[in-house]
Design a protein around this motif. Structure first.
Motif, PDB file in Angstrom:
ATOM      1  N   SER A 175      40.009 -19.804  17.311  1.00 10.47           N
ATOM      2  CA  SER A 175      40.398 -18.397  17.459  1.00 10.47           C
ATOM      3  C   SER A 175      39.283 -17.438  17.062  1.00 10.47           C
ATOM      4  CB  SER A 175      41.631 -18.106  16.609  1.00 10.47           C
ATOM      5  OG  SER A 175      41.295 -18.162  15.223  1.00 10.47           O
TER       6      SER A 175
ATOM      7  N   GLN B  83      49.386 -13.195  12.027  1.00 10.72           N
ATOM      8  CA  GLN B  83      49.639 -12.595  13.344  1.00 10.72           C
ATOM      9  C   GLN B  83      49.230 -13.538  14.473  1.00 10.72           C
ATOM     10  OE1 GLN B  83      51.323  -9.858  14.061  1.00 10.72           O
ATOM     11  NE2 GLN B  83      51.689  -9.650  11.861  1.00 10.72           N
ATOM     12  N   PHE B  84      48.149 -14.272  14.283  1.00 14.41           N
ATOM     13  CA  PHE B  84      47.715 -15.232  15.300  1.00 14.41           C
ATOM     14  C   PHE B  84      48.775 -16.322  15.487  1.00 14.41           C
ATOM     15  CE2 PHE B  84      45.624 -19.233  16.447  1.00 14.41           C
ATOM     16  CZ  PHE B  84      45.057 -18.870  17.655  1.00 14.41           C
TER      17      PHE B  84
ATOM     18  N   SER C 196      45.709 -11.429   9.628  1.00 14.45           N
ATOM     19  CA  SER C 196      45.211 -11.800  10.955  1.00 14.45           C
ATOM     20  C   SER C 196      45.578 -13.242  11.293  1.00 14.45           C
ATOM     21  CB  SER C 196      43.707 -11.583  11.056  1.00 14.45           C
ATOM     22  OG  SER C 196      43.007 -12.464  10.207  1.00 14.45           O
TER      23      SER C 196
ATOM     24  N   LYS D 143      51.962 -16.037  14.813  1.00 11.89           N
ATOM     25  CA  LYS D 143      53.125 -15.398  15.454  1.00 11.89           C
ATOM     26  C   LYS D 143      52.910 -15.255  16.952  1.00 11.89           C
ATOM     27  CE  LYS D 143      55.018 -12.569  11.735  1.00 11.89           C
ATOM     28  NZ  LYS D 143      55.226 -11.194  11.250  1.00 11.89           N
ATOM     29  N   ARG D 144      51.735 -14.801  17.360  1.00 10.67           N
ATOM     30  CA  ARG D 144      51.447 -14.612  18.789  1.00 10.67           C
ATOM     31  C   ARG D 144      51.501 -15.916  19.574  1.00 10.67           C
ATOM     32  NH1 ARG D 144      47.126 -11.372  16.896  1.00 10.67           N
ATOM     33  NH2 ARG D 144      45.689 -13.073  17.403  1.00 10.67           N
ATOM     34  N   ASN D 145      51.294 -17.014  18.898  1.00 14.10           N
ATOM     35  CA  ASN D 145      51.298 -18.316  19.564  1.00 14.10           C
ATOM     36  C   ASN D 145      52.596 -19.082  19.324  1.00 14.10           C
ATOM     37  OD1 ASN D 145      48.539 -18.755  20.870  1.00 14.10           O
ATOM     38  ND2 ASN D 145      48.027 -17.906  18.866  1.00 14.10           N
TER      39      ASN D 145
END
Length: 123
Positions: A80, A63-64, A60, A66-68
């Motif tokens: 977050s 992924q956070f 998680s 990566k999303r940013n």
């Protein structure tokens, strides 16, 4: 005669209390054993590919990031609300990800909240 009645009723009361304790303990043991046997895997079964709680937390965080855009500040990660354990849990997980070579940390900023956590890209 009254002392005999008092002693008998006291003995009877203690006996009933002891019987209740033994019954409750035995019932608890039976229920615990039943729950363990239901959760136990058969010896011939193939292990399931489920992820551990720690693996889910690591993923998680990754992924956070990566999303940013692959790079975030510490304050963004803390805000977050990915984890419920607070700053110590984030520190522990981010430290382990850094040691594992999954992320790198830019500690040039004076404030810890401004440190930048980036994903390490292979290749």
């Amino acid at each position: 005669m009254i002392w005999v009645v008092i002693c008998f009723s006291t003995f009877l009361r203690l006996s009933v209390q002891l019987a209740n304790l033994v019954f409750a303990h035995t019932l608890g043991e039976l229920l615990r054993n039943r729950n363990h046997s239901e959760n136990a895997k058969p010896s011939n079964s193939v292990p399931s590919p489920t992820k551990s709680n720690m693996q889910i937390k690591y993923e998680s965080i990754i992924q956070f990031i990566k999303r940013n855009g692959g790079s975030v500040t510490r304050s963004q990660i803390m805000n977050s609300k990915l984890l419920s354990g607070g700053a110590k849990e984030y520190d522990r997980l981010l430290g382990r990800l850094e040691k594992a070579g999954k992320i790198k940390v830019d500690r040039e900023k004076e404030s810890k909240q401004d440190w930048i956590y980036s994903l390490i890209t292979l290749g």
